[in-house]
Design an enzyme around this catalytic site. Structure first.
Site, PDB file in Angstrom:
ATOM      1  N   LYS A 291      70.784  33.023 -20.719  1.00 45.68           N
ATOM      2  CA  LYS A 291      69.647  32.426 -20.001  1.00 45.68           C
ATOM      3  C   LYS A 291      68.736  31.684 -20.976  1.00 45.68           C
ATOM      4  O   LYS A 291      68.821  31.896 -22.199  1.00 45.68           O
ATOM      5  CB  LYS A 291      68.871  33.532 -19.277  1.00 45.68           C
ATOM      6  CG  LYS A 291      68.252  34.570 -20.218  1.00 45.68           C
ATOM      7  CD  LYS A 291      67.738  35.788 -19.451  1.00 45.68           C
ATOM      8  CE  LYS A 291      67.158  36.814 -20.413  1.00 45.68           C
ATOM      9  NZ  LYS A 291      66.811  38.070 -19.730  1.00 45.68           N
TER      10      LYS A 291
ATOM     11  N   ARG B  35      59.868  46.125 -11.634  1.00 46.90           N
ATOM     12  CA  ARG B  35      59.932  44.679 -11.496  1.00 46.90           C
ATOM     13  C   ARG B  35      60.925  44.389 -10.377  1.00 46.90           C
ATOM     14  O   ARG B  35      60.668  44.758  -9.249  1.00 46.90           O
ATOM     15  CB  ARG B  35      60.380  44.114 -12.855  1.00 46.90           C
ATOM     16  CG  ARG B  35      59.780  42.822 -13.259  1.00 46.90           C
ATOM     17  CD  ARG B  35      60.171  42.448 -14.689  1.00 46.90           C
ATOM     18  NE  ARG B  35      61.620  42.389 -14.890  1.00 46.90           N
ATOM     19  CZ  ARG B  35      62.215  41.999 -16.023  1.00 46.90           C
ATOM     20  NH1 ARG B  35      61.484  41.648 -17.066  1.00 46.90           N
ATOM     21  NH2 ARG B  35      63.519  41.953 -16.132  1.00 46.90           N
TER      22      ARG B  35
ATOM     23  N   TYR C 171      43.512  18.929 -38.889  1.00 49.38           N
ATOM     24  CA  TYR C 171      42.408  18.960 -37.919  1.00 49.38           C
ATOM     25  C   TYR C 171      41.436  20.093 -38.218  1.00 49.38           C
ATOM     26  O   TYR C 171      41.843  21.221 -38.521  1.00 49.38           O
ATOM     27  CB  TYR C 171      42.957  19.204 -36.516  1.00 49.38           C
ATOM     28  CG  TYR C 171      43.611  18.001 -35.868  1.00 49.38           C
ATOM     29  CD1 TYR C 171      42.881  16.862 -35.553  1.00 49.38           C
ATOM     30  CD2 TYR C 171      44.962  18.038 -35.549  1.00 49.38           C
ATOM     31  CE1 TYR C 171      43.487  15.777 -34.932  1.00 49.38           C
ATOM     32  CE2 TYR C 171      45.576  16.960 -34.918  1.00 49.38           C
ATOM     33  CZ  TYR C 171      44.830  15.825 -34.620  1.00 49.38           C
ATOM     34  OH  TYR C 171      45.436  14.768 -34.006  1.00 49.38           O
TER      35      TYR C 171
ATOM     36  N   MET D 140      50.406  18.638 -33.476  1.00 49.55           N
ATOM     37  CA  MET D 140      51.546  18.474 -32.569  1.00 49.55           C
ATOM     38  C   MET D 140      52.794  17.995 -33.313  1.00 49.55           C
ATOM     39  O   MET D 140      53.905  18.459 -33.049  1.00 49.55           O
ATOM     40  CB  MET D 140      51.202  17.486 -31.439  1.00 49.55           C
ATOM     41  CG  MET D 140      52.241  17.474 -30.331  1.00 49.55           C
ATOM     42  SD  MET D 140      51.921  16.280 -29.035  1.00 49.55           S
ATOM     43  CE  MET D 140      50.416  16.883 -28.318  1.00 49.55           C
TER      44      MET D 140
END
Ligand SMILES: *Cc1c(COP(=O)(O)O)cnc(C)c1O
Length: 369
Positions: free
Chosen positions: A35, A133, A262, A310
């Site tokens: 998955k 769950r 930054y 980023m």
């Protein structure tokens, strides 16, 4: 030179599966969980490697994942483990996947959709033995569901299963409690329907207790060579498959007081050189690693300094360095004699290795080798 790349050692995936298979009790099958794009490693390539290593089944979470894996591996038994919308259910059944059932309403929906598609759906009745769950917590209802599936001409009762909440917590005895609860349910269902397979174990449970192996184990994290207990995978004979690599795009001289990145969150306390790596949180190098990680260049650990942005990250190379633009930078993986494990990065971020590799973004190409 590559901007950012996740190299996937498929031989390691194969050997990790062989290791898991050898740990399982005689006769238990290994189901490789692929998955979330194989925990960020690339589902198709890892599934092939897992099958070569001794896995005989595959599992995914969603209808779309079932469609992808079912198309690629039409002859390998596949289980879709998650809750499915009617559309996702159609996709999973069309892909030839087994599905999970824990309520009568969904059982009849699966039967309807299977009939509409002209197939018989293989279903695994899920017992919620304490995860709280998905699954049915009532053993009597689980047995009734199993019977209803077995008697339905559009369904085939393929499995009875559960999932552990604390298999990776050695100091919790809730694992044993769940195991005892499920063992009783599995025994009753198998007594009535002997062809049904029982399965419960994830990677941690496989290493923790052979009583949890039943007829099959659903292993994800260990397939990729990551430690289910957040320690060193080598201690369990596992080898990490993923490395995350970039390169030093630039080296710049900083004077005392100069800052990098930054917000000026880091300043040079003395003359130093800073290397700029052209990847950042857009690639899944989390911003929480700002001033809180190490990166390998020329076989040595370098401190990540300043704020991860980023598309760029900065590292301190010290005042006298032989590092040059173009040198390889390793954020996860080995270089010469040094290694940075996903477990180390996870600990710095206050998370688990699963989230680290799943979080490497789609901008980073996965290259199997
Ligand atoms: C993801 C998942 C697994 C695999 O767990 P690992 O800890 O990665 O081995 C097994 N079973 C279920 C239900 C899952 O969702």
């Amino acid at each position: 030179m590559v901007r950012a790349i996740a190299r996937i050692d498929l031989g390691a995936v194969e050997r990790n599966c062989a290791r898991l298979k050898a740990t399982l009790r005689e006769g238990a099958e290994l189901c490789a969980v692929v998955k979330a794009d194989g925990y960020g490693h690339g589902a198709d390539a890892c599934a092939s490697a897992a099958l070569a290593g001794g896995a005989t089944r595959l599992a995914v979470a969603t209808g779309a994942e079932a469609a992808q894996i079912g198309r690629r591996f039409p002859h390998v038994p596949l289980l879709t483990m998650g809750a499915l919308t009617p559309e996702d259910l159609d996709a999973a059944l069309a892909a030839g996947s087994d599905v999970a059932v824990w309520r009568q309403g969904f059982r009849s929906l699966v039967a309807d959709r299977a009939r509409a598609q002209g197939c018989r759906a293989r279903v695994h009745v899920k017992h919620d033995s304490g995860m709280g769950r998905l699954g049915n917590p009532d053993p009597i209802e689980v047995k009734a569901l199993a019977r209803a599936c077995a008697e339905d001409p559009d369904l085939e009762l393929a499995g009875v299963w559960t999932h552990f909440a604390t298999a990776d917590e050695p100091n919790s005895d809730f694992f044993e409690e769940q195991l005892d609860r499920f063992a009783a349910v599995a025994e009753a269902v198998k007594a009535e329907f002997p062809a049904t397979i029982a399965h419960a174990a994830n990677s941690a449970a496989v290493f923790r207790d052979p009583r949890s192996h039943f007829d099959m184990a659903r292993c994800g994290i260990a397939v990729y060579g990551l430690d289910p207990f957040q320690g060193d995978p080598a201690e369990r004979g596992l080898a990490p498959a993923m490395s995350l690599r970039s390169y030093v795009a630039d080296v710049k001289q900083l004077a005392p007081g100069d800052s990098a990145g930054y917000g000026q969150t880091w300043r040079a306390s003395a003359e130093t050189r800073v290397g700029v790596l052209p990847l950042g949180y857009g690639d899944g190098v989390r911003r929480g690693l700002s001033n809180n990680a190490e990166v390998l260049v020329r076989g040595r650990r370098r401190s990540l300094v300043g704020t991860v942005s980023m598309d760029n990250t900065t590292i301190d190379l010290g005042p006298t360095t032989d590092v040059e633009p173009g040198d390889e930078a390793v954020l996860i993986g080995t270089q010469e004699r040094e290694a940075i494990l996903a477990e180390e990065m996870a600990a710095r971020l206050g998370t688990i290795n699963y989230e680290v590799t799943c979080g490497i973004s789609a901008r980073v190409p996965r290259v199997g080798e």
